[in-house]
Scaffold this active site. Structure first.
Site, mmCIF file in Angstrom:
data_model
loop_
_atom_site.group_PDB
_atom_site.id
_atom_site.type_symbol
_atom_site.label_atom_id
_atom_site.label_comp_id
_atom_site.label_asym_id
_atom_site.label_seq_id
_atom_site.Cartn_x
_atom_site.Cartn_y
_atom_site.Cartn_z
ATOM 1 C CE1 TYR A 1 -3.116 3.021 0.760
ATOM 2 C CE2 TYR A 1 -2.615 2.767 3.098
ATOM 3 C CZ TYR A 1 -3.231 3.465 2.071
ATOM 4 O OH TYR A 1 -3.966 4.584 2.352
ATOM 5 C CB ILE B 1 3.394 -12.593 1.145
ATOM 6 C CG1 ILE B 1 4.421 -13.685 0.864
ATOM 7 C CG2 ILE B 1 2.409 -13.053 2.234
ATOM 8 C CD1 ILE B 1 5.250 -14.096 2.065
ATOM 9 N N GLY C 1 1.545 -7.907 -1.209
ATOM 10 C CA GLY C 1 1.588 -6.852 -2.231
ATOM 11 C C GLY C 1 0.922 -7.271 -3.531
ATOM 12 C CB THR D 1 4.697 1.634 13.683
ATOM 13 O OG1 THR D 1 3.386 1.754 14.241
ATOM 14 C CG2 THR D 1 5.458 0.620 14.510
ATOM 15 C CE1 TYR E 1 4.031 -3.268 12.149
ATOM 16 C CE2 TYR E 1 2.686 -1.784 13.482
ATOM 17 C CZ TYR E 1 3.463 -2.024 12.362
ATOM 18 O OH TYR E 1 3.679 -1.017 11.457
ATOM 19 C CB ILE F 1 -16.945 0.879 16.895
ATOM 20 C CG1 ILE F 1 -17.486 1.597 15.653
ATOM 21 C CG2 ILE F 1 -16.002 1.754 17.707
ATOM 22 C CD1 ILE F 1 -16.460 2.264 14.789
HETATM 23 N N1 UDP Z 1 -11.167 -0.454 14.421
HETATM 24 C C1 UDP Z 1 -12.486 -0.743 14.678
HETATM 25 N N2 UDP Z 1 -13.129 -1.651 13.866
HETATM 26 C C2 UDP Z 1 -12.507 -2.274 12.824
HETATM 27 C C3 UDP Z 1 -11.143 -1.959 12.561
HETATM 28 C C4 UDP Z 1 -10.508 -1.050 13.383
HETATM 29 O O1 UDP Z 1 -13.089 -0.207 15.607
HETATM 30 O O2 UDP Z 1 -13.142 -3.083 12.148
HETATM 31 C C5 UDP Z 1 -10.464 0.502 15.295
HETATM 32 C C6 UDP Z 1 -9.259 -0.038 16.019
HETATM 33 O O3 UDP Z 1 -9.636 -0.698 17.219
HETATM 34 C C7 UDP Z 1 -8.480 1.253 16.268
HETATM 35 C C8 UDP Z 1 -8.807 2.110 15.047
HETATM 36 O O4 UDP Z 1 -9.987 1.541 14.470
HETATM 37 O O5 UDP Z 1 -8.989 1.898 17.400
HETATM 38 C C9 UDP Z 1 -7.709 2.107 14.005
HETATM 39 O O6 UDP Z 1 -7.355 0.758 13.762
HETATM 40 P P1 UDP Z 1 -6.548 0.320 12.480
HETATM 41 O O7 UDP Z 1 -6.466 -1.176 12.479
HETATM 42 O O8 UDP Z 1 -7.128 0.990 11.272
HETATM 43 O O9 UDP Z 1 -5.111 0.975 12.693
HETATM 44 P P2 UDP Z 1 -4.076 0.867 13.948
HETATM 45 O O10 UDP Z 1 -4.411 2.054 14.820
HETATM 46 O O11 UDP Z 1 -4.256 -0.462 14.614
HETATM 47 O O12 UDP Z 1 -2.749 1.017 13.287
#
Ligand code: UDP
Length: 331
Positions: A11, A34, A36, A117, A141, A207
């Site tokens: 991405y 894998i 990409g 990150t 991670y 959420i």
């Molecule tokens: N999130 C969510 N529902 C989903 C995917 C993500 O509520 O189906 C929330 C997740 O718990 C976090 C936010 O969205 O609070 C961002 O998550 P994402 O995986 O996009 O990025 P991260 O912050 O983990 O890098």
């Protein structure tokens, strides 16, 4: 000058390749495909399929091409997956970095810009998060990326390989001309999941938690447009090539949006109702992540063009609406 982009079919990698080509650079892409997509790679880049953990593969490419600098995206990046399978993350992300540094040392490649990150900070004590704040990851991670930063530091001390670690906050959006965008299998990120519901390719959205100590109880994140992020890598490589020392920079907008605010913004952009329910917390999620990103702005002269979340979501929506199956090469 030839730049090797590792993970250039992913991405953020594919958007960086496109920006490098636009800037007139000679680009070589290495990707194991894998996660990409071959179709995401600009046809003007020379493509090599292989794995960064494969020293033989790296040395073949570095022998065939004269590489002046590396931008390294080739890593796994799904927090919940890393909680279930931490060794996969230490093997590919951290182990891959060791093999890459060995090959860079062998072939005299001295500059690398790499994806770190916000997850290296863990649950922050202070908001916004500064580069000098403690790094205490809450998931494997983030730990795998923190280990990569530390390994690079010692490789710099010993071999003079200079690096820039770019600590991303949340990345979203797509190339505004609609040519490339986000396409993960499975998709786990909030904005593409919301937009898949809007596009009708996913039934609903959950959420994860509404009992966090935030404005509306849902997690707060700091969103950056993928093209702005790509541009930061190009600036960071130029910074190293100008002779500056290794360093780490946050890349964020310094503004936080809750998950519910993102949902509302997406409803506004798409004009779709986007049904959602509240589910349990997701393991490993810090409650709030917002970057102090003035260091990247002043030192790298990074000037992000997208300064509001609706504009970011609008480019992502353009991609998801036009290409609901993404690149169409993965199930
Ligand atoms: N999130 C969510 N529902 C989903 C995917 C993500 O509520 O189906 C929330 C997740 O718990 C976090 C936010 O969205 O609070 C961002 O998550 P994402 O995986 O996009 O990025 P991260 O912050 O983990 O890098």
């Amino acid at each position: 000058m030839t730049i090797a982009v590792l993970g250039g079919a992913g991405y953020i990698g594919s958007h960086t390749v496109a920006q490098l080509i636009k800037a007139g650079e000679d680009v070589v892409v290495l990707d194991n495909l894998i996660t990409g997509h071959r179709r995401a790679v600009d046809p003007k880049a020379r493509f090599y399929q292989g794995d960064i953990r494969d020293y033989h593969f790296l040395s073949q490419v570095f022998r065939a091409e004269h590489i002046d600098g590396i931008i390294h995206f080739a890593a796994f990046s799904i927090v919940p997956e890393s909680m279930k399978d931490p060794l996969k993350y230490f093997d590919n992300n951290t182990g891959g970095m060791i093999t890459l540094l060995e090959a860079m040392h062998e072939f005299g490649i001295q500059h690398i810009v790499f994806s770190s990150t916000a997850a290296t900070y863990g649950e922050p004590k202070m908001i916004p998060i500064k580069e000098t704040d403690p790094q205490v990851p809450t998931n494997p991670y983030g730990e795998s990326k923190l280990a990569m930063e530390k390994i690079m530091h010692w490789a710099d001390v010993a071999y003079g390989i200079h690096f820039v670690a770019l600590r991303y906050f949340n990345v979203a959006g797509a190339m505004p001309d609609g040519s490339i965008g986000e396409d993960h299998h499975p998709e786990t990120h909030l904005i593409p999941i919301i937009l898949q519901v809007a596009a009708g390719t996913r039934d609903g959205l959950q959420i994860f938690g509404d009992d966090y100590p935030t404005k509306d109880g849902t997690n707060v994140r700091d969103y950056v447009h993928v093209v702005d992020l790509a541009d930061a890598h190009i600036l960071a490589l130029a910074y190293l090539q100008a002779g500056h020392p290794s360093d780490a920079f946050n890349l964020g907008s310094a503004t936080g949006f809750s998950n519910l605010e993102i949902l509302e913004a997406a409803r506004k952009v798409t004009g779709k109702p986007i049904p959602a329910t509240i589910g349990p917390r997701r393991a490993g999620d810090p409650s709030t992540l917002i970057a102090a990103s003035d260091k990247a702005r002043t030192v790298l002269n990074w000037q992000p063009h997208y300064d509001n979340v609706e504009a970011i979501i609008a480019t992502a929506w353009q991609w998801h609406e036009a290409r609901p199956e993404g690149f169409g090469d993965k199930r």
